[in-house]
Design a protein around this motif. Sequence first.
Motif, mmCIF file in Angstrom:
data_model
loop_
_atom_site.group_PDB
_atom_site.id
_atom_site.type_symbol
_atom_site.label_atom_id
_atom_site.label_comp_id
_atom_site.label_asym_id
_atom_site.label_seq_id
_atom_site.Cartn_x
_atom_site.Cartn_y
_atom_site.Cartn_z
ATOM 1 N N LEU A 1 1.089 -1.149 -0.113
ATOM 2 C CA LEU A 1 -0.056 0.011 0.069
ATOM 3 C C LEU A 1 1.071 1.243 -0.147
ATOM 4 O O LEU A 1 2.131 1.258 0.126
ATOM 5 N N CYS B 1 -0.104 4.140 1.847
ATOM 6 C CA CYS B 1 -0.734 5.261 2.791
ATOM 7 C C CYS B 1 -0.192 6.623 2.752
ATOM 8 O O CYS B 1 0.740 6.804 2.889
ATOM 9 N N ASN C 1 -1.257 -4.658 7.350
ATOM 10 C CA ASN C 1 -2.254 -4.149 6.623
ATOM 11 C C ASN C 1 -3.659 -4.855 6.272
ATOM 12 O O ASN C 1 -4.556 -4.425 5.771
ATOM 13 N N GLU D 1 -9.317 3.554 -1.249
ATOM 14 C CA GLU D 1 -8.359 3.493 -2.378
ATOM 15 C C GLU D 1 -7.775 4.732 -2.516
ATOM 16 O O GLU D 1 -6.632 5.105 -2.679
ATOM 17 N N THR E 1 -4.935 4.934 0.721
ATOM 18 C CA THR E 1 -3.980 3.933 0.441
ATOM 19 C C THR E 1 -3.157 4.093 -0.812
ATOM 20 O O THR E 1 -2.294 3.223 -1.187
ATOM 21 N N ARG F 1 -4.284 2.450 -3.318
ATOM 22 C CA ARG F 1 -4.543 1.118 -3.824
ATOM 23 C C ARG F 1 -5.822 0.537 -3.655
ATOM 24 O O ARG F 1 -6.486 0.962 -2.648
#
Length: 393
Positions: A90, A92, A164, A196, A199, A201
């Motif tokens: 990720l 973040c 995560n 989304e 992060t 992603r």
Amino acid sequence: DIKLPRLTLSSFLNFILQVDPMRVGLRSLTSNSAPTRVNYGHRCSNAYSTCCATKPEVQPVETPSSDMLVDSFGRFHNYLRISLTERCNLRCQYCMPAEGVELTPKAELLSHDEIIRIANLFVTSGVDKIRLTGGEPTVRKDLEDICLHLSGLKGLKTIAMTTNGIVLSKKLPRLKECGLSALNISLDTLIPAKFEFMTRRKGHSKVMESIDTAIQLGYDPVKINCVIMRGMNDDEICDFVELTRHKPINVRFIEFMPFDGNVWNVKKLVPYAEILDKVRQHFKGVERLQDHPSDTAKNFKIDGHVGTISFITSMTEHFCAGCNRLRLLADGNFKVCLFGPSEVSLREPIHSGLDDAGLKEIISAAVKRKKAKHAGMFDIAKTANRPMIHIGG
């Protein structure tokens, strides 16, 4: 490369100082004079000198089994956090910049055997809890084997992990068999589209699946780490509390903290008192629980809820007086304070042939230099430190 035989601490320090006096900041260990400032680790320049305050507001906790883990204020450190990797699946926003960060080459990270060796030094000296972090620890291929070998260390009571949750669901049954006994899952929103965005992603449904899997496997509580940021997810505070109504979940609201690359701004910080006030406005019977002296969290229960909520108040109400935590970074650097930039390498002495007794002396010297408390949040924000993904969550 220079090949060295097994060394004593004294001969190792003398060798390092002859080759490069600034390579490792340990000159004070070979001197009878009191040290003023030590440049810990090859990655730390003079700009990385400690920013921590020194007011001695510290109460000793626990009963030390080794002087190695006791600092100058009497705090016994029985909790070691080990970062297994700097890699993550990720991106973040509170952890790293959008473009990512420069990662340490794999060849310069701690190997499986080095991690177990160092962990054993800490456990035999009194550490009884180890938390595996990252980056994202589940991307490390030998994670299960590391857990299995750690679980064999006599005296280690808890092996925890912060993750995560993206790939956790499939891995967790085996990890539990290998000794993983406690779990924190990071989740900052319950809205897939916002997940989304935060992060950078996809993967919200996978995290929720991992939380359910952990509950089914008997983890109690399943801790959810939630970093609250104003204008981002502060409107979901009560939704997160609702997760605790019927499930053994401990939601941990974390104040937004400054690290390199995460564009920290005090306007994004939602103080603990404000979050708690919002919870009390929406839920009845919010009661403070008795915290352990070394707890980082302020813990609460709510009438009718199976789970609990907690607050990590690093910015507005520090908990340094009872700190019992130390950090081993993926590149082998040892860090005694999350917000203190000072580090000392353990990997370099290992590769130079230093024995366990010498490593323990280096660890002890670093612990003894730990400050009474970290600086205020504005000073922290101005102090050079590593990105969170390098330090380990």
